[in-house]
Design an enzyme around this catalytic site. Structure first.
Site, PDB file in Angstrom:
ATOM      1  NE  ARG A 236      19.217  10.013  28.287  1.00 15.02           N
ATOM      2  CZ  ARG A 236      19.578   9.469  27.113  1.00 15.02           C
ATOM      3  NH1 ARG A 236      18.856   9.670  26.032  1.00 15.02           N
ATOM      4  NH2 ARG A 236      20.657   8.715  27.027  1.00 15.02           N
ATOM      5  CD  GLU A 265      12.463   7.491  28.322  1.00 15.34           C
ATOM      6  OE1 GLU A 265      13.176   6.484  28.107  1.00 15.34           O
ATOM      7  OE2 GLU A 265      12.708   8.596  27.846  1.00 15.34           O
ATOM      8  CG  HIS A 284      14.558   6.295  24.824  1.00 16.95           C
ATOM      9  ND1 HIS A 284      14.940   6.718  26.083  1.00 16.95           N
ATOM     10  CD2 HIS A 284      15.630   6.525  24.015  1.00 16.95           C
ATOM     11  CE1 HIS A 284      16.184   7.168  26.030  1.00 16.95           C
ATOM     12  NE2 HIS A 284      16.624   7.064  24.777  1.00 16.95           N
TER      13      HIS A 284
HETATM   14  P1  NAP Z   1      27.005  15.734  21.586  1.00 12.48           P
HETATM   15  O1  NAP Z   1      27.643  15.523  20.270  1.00 12.48           O
HETATM   16  O2  NAP Z   1      27.860  15.718  22.807  1.00 12.48           O
HETATM   17  O3  NAP Z   1      26.206  17.108  21.520  1.00 12.48           O
HETATM   18  C1  NAP Z   1      25.572  17.684  22.611  1.00 12.48           C
HETATM   19  C2  NAP Z   1      25.410  19.161  22.352  1.00 12.48           C
HETATM   20  O4  NAP Z   1      24.692  19.727  23.446  1.00 12.48           O
HETATM   21  C3  NAP Z   1      26.709  19.935  22.225  1.00 12.48           C
HETATM   22  O5  NAP Z   1      26.645  20.739  21.088  1.00 12.48           O
HETATM   23  C4  NAP Z   1      26.738  20.796  23.483  1.00 12.48           C
HETATM   24  O6  NAP Z   1      27.292  22.071  23.285  1.00 12.48           O
HETATM   25  C5  NAP Z   1      25.268  20.983  23.729  1.00 12.48           C
HETATM   26  N1  NAP Z   1      25.001  21.389  25.114  1.00 12.48           N
HETATM   27  C6  NAP Z   1      25.417  20.821  26.260  1.00 12.48           C
HETATM   28  N2  NAP Z   1      24.958  21.514  27.315  1.00 12.48           N
HETATM   29  C7  NAP Z   1      24.246  22.547  26.811  1.00 12.48           C
HETATM   30  C8  NAP Z   1      23.523  23.610  27.383  1.00 12.48           C
HETATM   31  N3  NAP Z   1      23.467  23.767  28.702  1.00 12.48           N
HETATM   32  N4  NAP Z   1      22.895  24.479  26.565  1.00 12.48           N
HETATM   33  C9  NAP Z   1      22.960  24.335  25.221  1.00 12.48           C
HETATM   34  N5  NAP Z   1      23.640  23.343  24.624  1.00 12.48           N
HETATM   35  C10 NAP Z   1      24.283  22.464  25.410  1.00 12.48           C
HETATM   36  O7  NAP Z   1      25.880  14.639  21.850  1.00 12.48           O
HETATM   37  P2  NAP Z   1      24.958  13.892  20.793  1.00 12.48           P
HETATM   38  O8  NAP Z   1      25.624  12.653  20.340  1.00 12.48           O
HETATM   39  O9  NAP Z   1      24.492  14.859  19.785  1.00 12.48           O
HETATM   40  O10 NAP Z   1      23.754  13.427  21.751  1.00 12.48           O
HETATM   41  C11 NAP Z   1      22.997  14.357  22.482  1.00 12.48           C
HETATM   42  C12 NAP Z   1      22.056  13.640  23.439  1.00 12.48           C
HETATM   43  O11 NAP Z   1      20.998  13.042  22.719  1.00 12.48           O
HETATM   44  C13 NAP Z   1      22.654  12.480  24.223  1.00 12.48           C
HETATM   45  O12 NAP Z   1      23.399  12.905  25.339  1.00 12.48           O
HETATM   46  C14 NAP Z   1      21.439  11.685  24.627  1.00 12.48           C
HETATM   47  O13 NAP Z   1      20.928  12.156  25.855  1.00 12.48           O
HETATM   48  C15 NAP Z   1      20.440  11.999  23.502  1.00 12.48           C
HETATM   49  N6  NAP Z   1      20.203  10.840  22.646  1.00 12.48           N
HETATM   50  C16 NAP Z   1      18.965  10.289  22.609  1.00 12.48           C
HETATM   51  C17 NAP Z   1      18.696   9.233  21.762  1.00 12.48           C
HETATM   52  C18 NAP Z   1      17.335   8.611  21.699  1.00 12.48           C
HETATM   53  O14 NAP Z   1      17.238   7.418  21.438  1.00 12.48           O
HETATM   54  N7  NAP Z   1      16.277   9.376  21.904  1.00 12.48           N
HETATM   55  C19 NAP Z   1      19.702   8.707  20.947  1.00 12.48           C
HETATM   56  C20 NAP Z   1      20.956   9.277  21.032  1.00 12.48           C
HETATM   57  C21 NAP Z   1      21.197  10.349  21.876  1.00 12.48           C
HETATM   58  P3  NAP Z   1      28.843  22.339  23.141  1.00 12.48           P
HETATM   59  O15 NAP Z   1      29.180  21.790  21.791  1.00 12.48           O
HETATM   60  O16 NAP Z   1      28.968  23.771  23.196  1.00 12.48           O
HETATM   61  O17 NAP Z   1      29.509  21.596  24.251  1.00 12.48           O
HETATM   62  C1  GLV Z   2      20.035   6.910  23.699  1.00 14.95           C
HETATM   63  O1  GLV Z   2      19.194   7.436  24.328  1.00 14.95           O
HETATM   64  C2  GLV Z   2      21.412   7.283  23.712  1.00 14.95           C
HETATM   65  O2  GLV Z   2      21.796   8.132  24.519  1.00 14.95           O
HETATM   66  O3  GLV Z   2      22.171   6.715  22.898  1.00 14.95           O
END
Ligand code: NAP
Ligand code: GLV
Length: 325
Positions: A236, A265, A284
């Site tokens: 983000r 954005e 995005h």
């Molecule tokens: P996820 O599986 O929940 O993974 C998030 C990771 O972040 C976890 O490993 C968590 O650690 C870690 N985390 C949380 N707080 C932290 C901190 N303060 N310091 C270090 N690590 C921390 O989520 P995901 O599915 O991978 O998605 C992650 C994010 O990507 C989403 O929330 C979204 O904002 C973004 N995203 C963007 C797009 C796009 O289109 N650009 C698409 C999809 C997602 P722990 O395992 O230790 O809890």
């Molecule tokens: C996209 O930004 C998502 O969080 O899936």
């Protein structure tokens, strides 16, 4: 027949699924976000299928007592306050498990684009800049053998790590909790953020946006990065202090940045980030493959169908003690 407000046209079979379940999807026809029309669209709706850019404030939920679920077509849900929604009896759901690989594909593509000047050299070539073969034109950074630092080894972070192993990269991560099995399987070392920043040639952000991660990468963190290192952000925009990033780029203190997310954005065209040749920006779109966006929409629809049938949703991110009926 329950009315379901869908805030954008969506791909796949989501709309058909809602209709098959006996509901009445009311789809916002425009490309631009409904904005103030959001409150009109929600009026009388039993469910909403929303996008990351639709800010669903608690007062909107309070003003629409018939609304039982907000199904976000995204894995992130920082556009909604799930705890406030739960207090009001409204389920909030997301779409985990279907977009990690596609999002990591894009994050890796951004990494490569920034390292090897793909977007810059394409623009230059189209503008007639390809006059001869040059031993010094568009020199970039090697990806193979470089060190990738993953901040947030969750679903997308792990998918990014798997891609990097194919390139023979060394892997570091910073997450809140250790993940010994994953660390062993991926050959990835868990280190404090400061170490990761100092050692990585590429820093890729994969945390959710939370009060803890807001501004996680600010001036001190950017100062710890190598002057050649590239920051990749598909998490983000607000996870990075954008003013600090602009200052670091202006002063040549990091090698470049590749951003799929910004603040705000869309990023206004007069934003200084556009002026740096070593910055790649995409709008995005990290999860934007045909198949994945269809699955995301369908998953959001299934969450709505479950709640409107009186069942628990499949992918809740909150748990109302007294769900609205
Ligand atoms: P996820 O599986 O929940 O993974 C998030 C990771 O972040 C976890 O490993 C968590 O650690 C870690 N985390 C949380 N707080 C932290 C901190 N303060 N310091 C270090 N690590 C921390 O989520 P995901 O599915 O991978 O998605 C992650 C994010 O990507 C989403 O929330 C979204 O904002 C973004 N995203 C963007 C797009 C796009 O289109 N650009 C698409 C999809 C997602 P722990 O395992 O230790 O809890
Ligand atoms: C996209 O930004 C998502 O969080 O899936």
């Amino acid at each position: 027949m329950a009315r379901v407000f869908v805030t954008r046209q969506v791909p796949g079979r989501a709309i058909e699924r809602l209709q098959e379940a006996g509901h009445e999807p009311d789809i916002w026809p425009g490309e631009l976000p409904p904005g103030s029309a959001l409150s009109d669209g929600l009026a009388g709706a039993a469910a909403a299928l929303t996008m990351v850019v639709d800010r669903i404030a608690p007062d909107l939920l309070a003003a629409n007592p018939g609304l039982r679920i907000v199904a976000n077509m995204a894995v992130g849900y920082d556009n909604i306050d799930p705890a406030a929604a739960a207090d009001l009896g409204v389920w909030v759901t997301n779409t985990p498990g279907v977009l990690a690989e596609t999002t990591a594909d894009h994050a890796f593509a951004l990494l490569m684009a920034a390292a090897r000047h793909i977007a810059l050299s394409d623009r230059d070539t189209r503008a007639g800049g390809w006059r001869t073969w040059s031993p010094t034109a568009f020199l970039g950074n090697d990806i193979h053998g470089a060190t990738l630092g993953i901040v947030g080894l969750g679903e997308i972070g792990a998918a990014m790590a798997r891609r990097a192993t194919g390139f023979g990269m060394r892997l570091l991560h910073t997450s809140r909790t250790p993940k010994p099995d994953l660390e062993r399987d991926l050959g990835i070392e868990r280190v404090p953020l400061d170490d990761l920043l100092a050692r990585a040639d590429f820093v890729s952000l994969h945390t959710p946006l939370t009060p803890e991660t807001r501004g996680l990468i600010g001036a001190p963190e950017l100062a710890r990065m190598k002057p050649t290192a590239i920051l990749v952000n598909t998490a983000r925009g607000l996870v990075v202090d954008q003013d600090a990033l602009i200052a670091a780029l202006r002063e040549g203190r990091i090698g470049g940045a590749a951003l799929d997310v910004t603040d705000p954005e869309p990023l206004p065209l007069d934003n200084p980030l556009y002026s740096f040749p070593n910055v790649v920006i995409t709008p995005h779109i990290a999860s934007a493959s045909h198949a994945t966006r269809a699955r995301m929409a369908e998953m959001a629809a299934e969450n709505i169908i479950a709640v409107l049938a009186g069942r628990e949703p499949l992918n809740p991110v909150n748990r109302p003690a007294a769900p609205r009926a």
